[in-house]
Structure formats: structure tokens, C-alpha cells
Design a protein around this motif. Structure first.
Motif, short mmCIF file in Angstrom:
data_model
loop_
_atom_site.label_atom_id
_atom_site.label_comp_id
_atom_site.label_asym_id
_atom_site.label_seq_id
_atom_site.Cartn_x
_atom_site.Cartn_y
_atom_site.Cartn_z
N ASP A 98 36.21 36.89 45.42
CA ASP A 98 36.23 38.33 45.22
C ASP A 98 37.15 38.67 44.05
OD1 ASP A 98 34.55 38.63 47.37
OD2 ASP A 98 36.18 38.92 48.81
N SER A 99 36.92 39.84 43.46
CA SER A 99 37.75 40.24 42.33
C SER A 99 39.21 40.37 42.73
CB SER A 99 37.23 41.57 41.76
OG SER A 99 37.26 42.58 42.76
N GLU A 100 39.49 40.80 44.00
CA GLU A 100 40.87 40.93 44.45
C GLU A 100 41.60 39.59 44.45
OE1 GLU A 100 38.28 42.10 45.95
OE2 GLU A 100 38.49 44.29 45.87
N ALA A 101 40.85 38.50 44.70
CA ALA A 101 41.47 37.18 44.72
C ALA A 101 41.63 36.59 43.31
CB ALA A 101 40.63 36.22 45.57
N ILE A 102 41.06 37.25 42.32
CA ILE A 102 41.13 36.74 40.94
C ILE A 102 42.15 37.52 40.12
CG2 ILE A 102 39.81 36.34 38.83
CD1 ILE A 102 37.30 36.13 40.57
N LEU A 103 42.12 38.83 40.22
CA LEU A 103 42.98 39.67 39.40
C LEU A 103 44.45 39.34 39.65
CD1 LEU A 103 41.12 43.10 39.69
CD2 LEU A 103 40.93 41.35 37.90
N GLY A 104 45.20 39.23 38.56
CA GLY A 104 46.62 38.89 38.64
C GLY A 104 46.89 37.40 38.66
N GLN A 105 45.86 36.58 38.82
CA GLN A 105 46.02 35.12 38.87
C GLN A 105 45.86 34.53 37.47
OE1 GLN A 105 46.90 33.47 41.56
NE2 GLN A 105 46.75 35.21 42.97
N THR A 106 46.45 33.34 37.28
CA THR A 106 46.20 32.56 36.08
C THR A 106 45.17 31.47 36.41
OG1 THR A 106 47.96 30.98 36.55
CG2 THR A 106 48.56 32.96 35.29
#
Length: 825
Positions: free
Chosen positions: A306-314
């Protein structure tokens, strides 16, 4: 005459000046010239062409996409002639960027085409319910309607679309769909011979870069060459970049506006999100710390998160360490240098994306002062294009059975190897490897087992090859090993070459396991060194081939190096071929006739024997030139001359008392008999000369029985219905098979002279002669003994029950006027 359905779809196919033109038209005429077809174009619309093909009113239709529905009433070739895809072309006053822009649009498409079905399904899958599909009878009509504004867009293949769009002023859209393979098709259950011929030439030409196939594609500027990205993909990427930059600039400007514009900003962002989520590409934005700030829907599917699990990650949290490190290096380069990077990468992050190939474009994003504050990436899946290119490369340069390099790739590597030798003087060698008696095994066990043996041989040879050498299959049972960098010392290079060749020979000592049974086979190897040929690849192959035949002549299962004497023999053969061509042109041949008699000395027939009246060397017998005539193909023209001259002699005899009913036998070579036009040529000569076919006999050798027995029998029966007789010459010395013998429509067996010569001294020969006489009697065949030179031989044959003779004892071959009507017994 082949009736070919043609609908207007340039540059693939169309009618021009009464002929079929375009890619498919040129391909069809190239094949028709080789097959002797006459092509009759039948102009029709797409729908009409399909209907008439289904009803058998036309014989063949090019440019047809395979699907299961059509396969119920059509047969397709096994090799696609073209690969393509479809695109949407729009009226210049209508904006269409994504599939969702098709809501409320009218889209013209060829009625009953594969594009119509595919487009309806695609619109359904994207939830576009209000788009109108407008089926039309022709693509020109569709483009004209779009140019006039009656419809908004046209869906068609890119071959026709790119040309028609320029002509009608339409614009290409980024929407690409339906990768397709285009075939030749015939009515169900008919004309399979047409498809087999077309498949044969396509199979050869597609794997040969210099073939008519690639010349035709180059002519029509539709050649499929090296890996490339379709122009529409680049337009799509460019348009997406433009949209994204515009969106980001808009968002940045709106953030600086007063709070009262917040609602308007939210609406704009929502619209942009819908646009980016509907794009058929993965889009993402990373900040200066390389953390994800935005991902569209396609990117979440690719990463399976999901986008929530991707955003903010490297990338360290999303990919394996090796992939993350590579991406980090690429991203840093974009942020520091400000350059745009284009990378080809494999699908990562999602196990289900394994094997997918993406074209990823990474570019910097700048603020109003030009400072880089983030990077944007766009990844487009072009796996289908990549795989198609790899398949074309595999077919062009590798043998489909063994997976080894084919002739084209071998020749290319050999040229490079000889160039390297010319620069560095490091020797190399070429080994020509041919299996011994492979044809016997292939005929005995069947082609499936033969193919399996070739696969096992390729694997066994490949296990012995150095990494820098090339093992290739030329075709049939012929393999070639190209050895490079053997050093500058000639003796050492020869020793190394011979050592490798011996290893290859020894590897055949172990039997091959075929269908649970062990089979032994040997090989003969010919070797030639680079130093002997200069920079000529063809000469290198020719010399290695000659050395291989020398190994076979020496008893097989041997290694032979090219010898200068072989070159002398080759030159002599070339000179002989030239002289034979002159002899055919200037009619330097003549026929001699040898009598055939019965026990009382009565002339019962004659055999026509060829002689070459050489202007400088005098009279030459066939044994000195017939083999070269066979190998060069000149035997066809010589054989036709023999048949015509013999028939003319029969006409002359028909007017002379004592010779009017005399049969005349003519020898026919295997190559001549297997020629497709042999039966027609014989009947034409008989009709043209007026000779009585019942007086003509054709003598066949047992080598004819080694291939295509069914076709052989069919031709014999066709000629026998006209009264022509058949003899089996040199019986007992060749491919003897009682099962074949009883099927052949024969009239006579001829005992080979090798059995007659030692008849009085060798009990085995006497036994063989008796056996042949008994066999002839049981099969109701006349038996004649050849090579009878003494009265003792004749008397012995009489006691065995032989009553027909031919040989020097009864008369030497000579001109027709010296043939006696009766001889003393």
C-alpha cells in the motif's frame, strides 16, 4: 493460380497497379517466384475478405491475427510474418491522453477486426462505460471520419496508423494496446501446401539477416532490428513528464496562495492523482534524502505494498541490499549532477514481477530558483518488446534443435577470428564434424530419434569445448568447432588442434541412449588452419569440409588435416565443371548403343551409353565426369539431352526393318529422377519426338531407393501407365531391400557385372547370381546379366537359367548404325 484476398492496409498490404503491394505482398511474390505460383489479387473489404476466405472463394489471405474463433474456420501458418501492436489516433481538436479520456468519445475501428474485440474488452476492464465503438468497413473511411470530426479517434495497427495519421492530419495518442502476431491464413482443411511452403521460406529467411524478408522490411521501413523502445512509449514518457512537472508547479504555486484557495487546490490535486493513477506506468517522487514522497497506483502494484507502507521509506526498506545500493547510486547521480538517467532494469520488489523488464527514466525536479529539491521516476513495462527482440535474435543466430550457434553466427565469429589473427598472428583452426552413417540411423529409427541423437551429440561435444571457442551446427548432422588463440607456433597449434579433434572422436566411443536402447555412432573430422586461408571464411570452411570428406574416404572415424593435394583436386573439379557446361552448350555429347541378346544371339534390345566427345581430349567415358555432373546439378540438363536423343533414335529405328520393335534402355540418375518435373519432362519429350513409350526403358540404380520411396513409386507408376518399362541396374550392390523390391513396378533386374566377372572362380558370386535369378523368377521379372565377356561366362549363366545377356562378348558400345540385328550364339 492462387486467389489472394487483399484489403487496403498499407504499408502491410494493398493493391497498386493491379498487383499486391506492401510488406505481405512483396513477401508473397518472393515465395511465389520460387514455387512457380501465379498470384491473382482479389480486392475486398476486411469483413468481405474474411467471409470469402471462409467460403473458399479465395485461397489465401495475408495479415490475419490468430484467435480461437477464427481458428474454427481458418488454418494459420506456424510462423508469424510480422509482429505489431495497435494504437489510438485522435482528431487534433480532441485531447486523449489516458484510457479514461475515452469517456463519451466515439472511436472508429475496422468491423470484425481483432482491434474491435480487444478495445471493447480494454474499455470494460478500465470501467469506461460511455465510450462509443463505431465499426467501419475500411480504415481509410475511419480516418476520413475522424478528420471530419464525425468520430473522435481511430484504433488500428501502427503500420497503417502512422502513415494514415500524417495523410489525414490526425495525432497519435499514448494509448498502445494488443501486441499481435500476423499470419497467412487459408480456409479450414484446404491449401495446407501453401502454408507449408510459406512457413518453409519464412523459417529460412527470418534466421538469415541478408534474406528477402529483411530486404522487404527495410524497403517498407518496418524492419525489426535491435532492441528499441517504440516511439509511442517515448511520447508517453515525455507527456507524463510534462504533466507531472505541470502538476508539481501548480501545486507549488497554489501552496503560496492564500488560504482561501485551499479548496481549489485540493480539487486540482485530486484530479492530478486520478490522471497519474490511470497512467500505464509506475511513477514515484523521492526527496533529497531519497525517501518516497509520492507513488501512483501502478508503483504500489509493482512493489506489492500500500502507498502508506511506501511513503516515507527509503529503498533499503523495500528492496534487497544489492538493488537498494544500485538505486541509491543512480538517485544520487540525478540529484547531484542534475542529469536525466534512463535505465533498463528487471522487476524488483514484488516476487510476481520476476522476469519483467522496465525502462525507468529518472530526472531532477527544481524549484523556482533552479535548485534541485527532489527527483521523479517513471518506469514503463516493455517486457513484451524485450522478449520479442530476444526471440528474433535467438531464431536468427541459434539452431532451434540443439541451441547451438547456427551458420550465420558461426560465419560472423569466424570473420572476427580471422581479423584477430591478421592483427595478432595468434593461430586458430576450424574443425568440420560430420556423423558417419547418420542417414541410416535416421531412416531406420525415424526422424524423432535422429533429432534426439543430434541433441545428445551437441551436448557431448559442447562439454569438451573451451570457453573461447564456438561450437555450431550447420544443419543436418554437420557440426563445426571454431578454435581461436592457439598461439603463434604452427607445430604447437597443429598438435593442439589434433588433440582436441581426438578428444571429440574418443567421446563417441560411449554409446548414446535412445528410447532406452544403446546406439553407437562414429564421426569424421576435417581440420583447416587460419594460416592457410588468409582472411576468407568461405575458403576456411571449404578446406575443412574437404578434409572431412578425405577422412570419410579413408574409412571414417578419423581426423584429417587439409592437404594441398585436396586443393588441386578441387581446382580440377572446378575446371571439369566449366568444361561440362561448355559441352552442354556446344552439344559435345553423343550416344553409343550396346546390344542386349537372348540365348540364340537374337538382338532383343539395346542400352544407350553416354560419351563425351571432347574437342582436345577425344572420347571420354562417363566414369570420368558423371560424378561431377551429379554434384554440380548439370546431370539434369545432360539427362534431358540423353532422353531426347534416345527417343529420336527410337523414331529412326521405327522406320527400319529389324529394328522397329527394338526396346532401348536409358540410365537415369537419382538426382534427375527426384527432380519435381521429371515425369512431365519425359512425357513432353516423348510427345515432341513422337517416340513409342512402350519401346523406352528407364534403368534405375539402387541408390534411388534410399530416399522418399513413396514418391519414387508414384512417379514410376505414372510413367508406367504410358507403357514405359523400368529396370533395376547393378542389382545387389546398393540399397537392396526385398520389402521395397516387391512394391516397385519393375520389369527387369540387371545382374551387376562384378558378380559375373568372378562367376567361374568364386562360389559366392555364383550363389548370388543363382539367387537373383530365382528372385526374378518368383517376382515375374526378366533378368539380364551385364558384363558378359567370355563364352564360358555365357554358358555358365545359361546353366543357371539366365537367358538374356549384355557385354563385350556380344558387342562393344558403338554408334547406332553399327548395331547388328543378330549375333552368333
Amino acid at each position: 493460380m492462387i486467389r489472394v484476398g487483399v484489403y487496403e492496409n498499407p504499408p502491410k498490404i494493398f493493391i497498386e497497379n493491379g498487383r499486391i503491394s506492401g510488406i505481405f505482398g512483396d513477401l508473397l511474390y518472393a515465395i511465389a517466384d520460387r514455387e512457380g505460383w501465379q498470384v491473382q489479387p482479389v480486392a475486398c473489404t476486411w469483413r468481405k475478405c474474411l467471409q470469402e476466405l471462409r467460403e473458399g472463394k479465395i485461397d489465401l489471405m495475408p495479415d490475419v491475427t490468430y484467435n480461437e474463433e477464427r481458428a474454427r474456420f481458418l488454418d494459420f501458418g506456424s510462423i508469424p510474418a510480422l509482429h505489431g501492436w495497435s494504437e489510438l489516433y485522435r482528431n487534433p481538436h480532441v485531447m486523449i491522453v489516458t484510457v479514461h479520456d475515452l469517456v463519451g468519445k466515439r472511436i472508429g475501428v475496422l468491423a470484425d477486426s481483432s482491434q474491435e474485440r480487444y478495445l471493447r474488452q480494454m474499455l470494460h476492464d478500465f470501467g469506461v462505460r460511455k465510450a462509443g465503438i463505431v465499426p467501419l468497413d475500411s480504415l481509410d473511411q475511419a480516418f476520413a471520419q475522424a478528420a471530419q470530426g464525425n468520430i473522435d479517434a481511430v484504433a488500428t495497427n501502427y503500420f497503417f496508423g502512422d502513415i494514415a495519421a500524417r495523410r489525414y492530419g490526425l495525432k497519435a495518442t499514448p494509448i498502445i494496446f494488443q501486441p499481435s502476431q500476423l499470419y497467412f491464413a487459408v480456409p479450414k482443411g484446404t491449401n495446407r501446401d501453401l502454408l507449408e511452403a510459406i512457413d518453409f521460406y519464412l523459417g529460412q529467411w527470418i534466421t538469415t539477416p541478408e534474406s528477402p524478408y529483411y530486404r522487404i522490411l527495410e524497403h517498407w521501413k518496418a524492419a525489426v532490428g535491435e532492441t528499441h523502445i517504440p516511439a509511442s512509449v517515448w511520447w508517453s514518457v515525455g507527456l507524463l513528464n510534462l504533466l507531472l512537472v505541470l502538476a508539481l508547479v501548480t501545486m507549488w504555486l497554489q501552496r503560496r496562495q492564500v488560504l482561501a484557495q485551499g479548496r481549489h487546490l485540493q480539487i486540482t490535486e485530486a484530479k492530478l492523482a486520478v490522471i497519474l493513477d490511470s497512467v500505464d506506468a509506475c511513477i514515484f517522487i523521492k526527496d533529497e534524502d531519497l525517501r518516497y514522497q509520492y507513488v501512483n497506483h501502478r508503483q504500489t502494484l509493482r512493489l506489492d505494498r500500500d502507498s502508506e507502507a511506501i511513503l516515507g521509506q527509503t529503498d533499503d526498506a523495500l528492496f534487497d541490499s544489492e538493488t537498494a545500493e544500485r538505486m541509491h547510486t543512480e538517485d544520487q547521480h540525478v540529484l547531484v549532477s542534475g542529469e536525466t538517467l534512463t535505465i533498463e532494469e528487471q522487476g524488483t520488489g514484488n516476487p510476481r514481477a520476476t522476469g519483467r523488464t522496465y525502462l525507468t527514466v529518472k530526472q531532477p525536479l527544481r524549484d523556482e530558483r533552479g535548485r534541485i529539491y527532489a527527483l521523479c521516476g517513471i518506469s514503463t513495462d516493455f517486457t513484451a518488446h524485450k522478449r520479442a527482440q530476444e526471440k528474433i535474435h535467438q531464431l536468427a543466430f541459434y539452431d532451434p534443435l540443439t541451441g547451438l550457434p547456427n551458420r550465420a553466427l558461426l560465419l560472423d565469429r569466424a570473420r572476427h577470428a580471422l581479423d584477430d589473427y591478421a592483427r595478432e598472428r595468434s593461430l586458430g583452426a576450424l574443425l568440420f564434424i560430420d556423423l558417419d552413417n547418420f542417414k541410416v540411423l535416421n531412416d531406420t529409427l525415424g526422424h524423432a530419434h535422429g533429432d534426439r541423437l543430434l541433441e545428445l551429440v551437441a551436448a557431448r561435444l559442447g562439454a569438451l569445448v573451451r570457453r573461447n571457442d564456438t561450437l555450431a551446427r550447420l544443419g543436418g548432422d554437420e557440426f563445426v568447432l571454431l578454435m581461436e588463440r592457439l598461439g603463434s607456433d604452427l607445430d604447437a597449434a597443429i598438435a593442439r588442434t589434433e588433440g582436441v579433434a581426438r578428444q571429440l572422436l574418443d567421446s563417441f566411443a560411449d554409446p548414446f541412449l535412445l528410447n532406452g536402447n544403446r546406439h553407437n555412432i562414429t564421426t569424421s573430422i576435417g581440420a583447416a588452419l587460419f594460416s592457410e586461408v588468409g582472411n576468407r571464411v568461405d575458403e576456411l570452411l571449404k578446406r575443412a569440409d574437404m578434409a572431412m570428406y578425405e577422412a570419410k574416404a579413408a574409412g571414417r572415424n578419423q581426423v584429417k588435416f587439409f592437404d594441398p593435394l585436396m586443393q588441386a583436386s578441387l581446382s580440377a573439379r572446378a575446371a571439369l565443371e566449366t568444361e561440362l557446361r561448355e559441352a552442354i552448350t556446344h552439344r559435345h555429347f553423343l550416344l553409343y548403343y550396346q546390344p542386349q541378346v537372348d540365348a540364340s544371339g537374337l538382338l532383343i534390345g539395346a542400352e544407350a551409353l553416354l560419351r563425351w566427345e571432347h574437342p582436345h581430349k577425344g572420347l571420354i567415358t562417363p566414369g570420368r565426369f558423371i560424378a561431377e555432373a551429379e554434384s554440380s546439378g548439370l546431370i539434369i540438363a545432360i539427362g534431358q539431352w540423353i532422353l531426347r536423343t534416345a527417343c529420336e533414335q527410337l523414331v529412326t529405328w521405327s522406320q527400319q526393318p529389324g529394328y522397329a520393335d527394338l526396346p532401348l534402355s536409358v540410365n537415369v540418375s537419382a538426382r534427375q529422377f527426384h527432380h519435381p518435373d521429371f515425369v512431365a519432362d519425359v512425357l513432353h519429350i516423348l510427345k515432341e519426338t513422337g517416340a513409342n513409350p512402350e519401346r523406352l526403358g528407364l534403368e534405375l540404380t539402387e541408390t534411388l531407393l534410399a530416399e522418399d520411396m513413396d514418391t519414387l513409386i508414384e512417379k514410376m507408376k505414372a510413367l508406367r501407365t504410358h507403357g514405359i518399362r523400368f529396370s533395376l541396374d547393378d542389382f545387389g550392390t546398393g540399397y537392396s531391400s526385398l520389402s521395397y523390391l516387391k512394391r516397385l513396378p519393375l520389369d527387369q533386374l540387371k545382374i551387376d557385372q562384378s558378380f559375373v566377372q568372378d562367376l567361374l572362380d568364386d562360389p559366392n558370386d555364383a550363389t548370388i547370381v543363382k539367387t537373383i535369378l530365382a528372385l526374378g523368377s518368383s517376382l515375374d521379372l526378366e533378368v539380364i546379366a551385364e558384363g558378359v565377356e567370355t563364352a564360358a561366362q555365357r554358358d555358365a549363366l545359361l546353366t543357371f537359367g539366365c537367358h538374356c545377356f549384355q557385354g563385350y562378348f556380344f558387342g562393344h558400345p558403338g554408334p547406332a548404325e553399327k548395331l547388328p540385328s543378330t549375333l552368333d550364339p
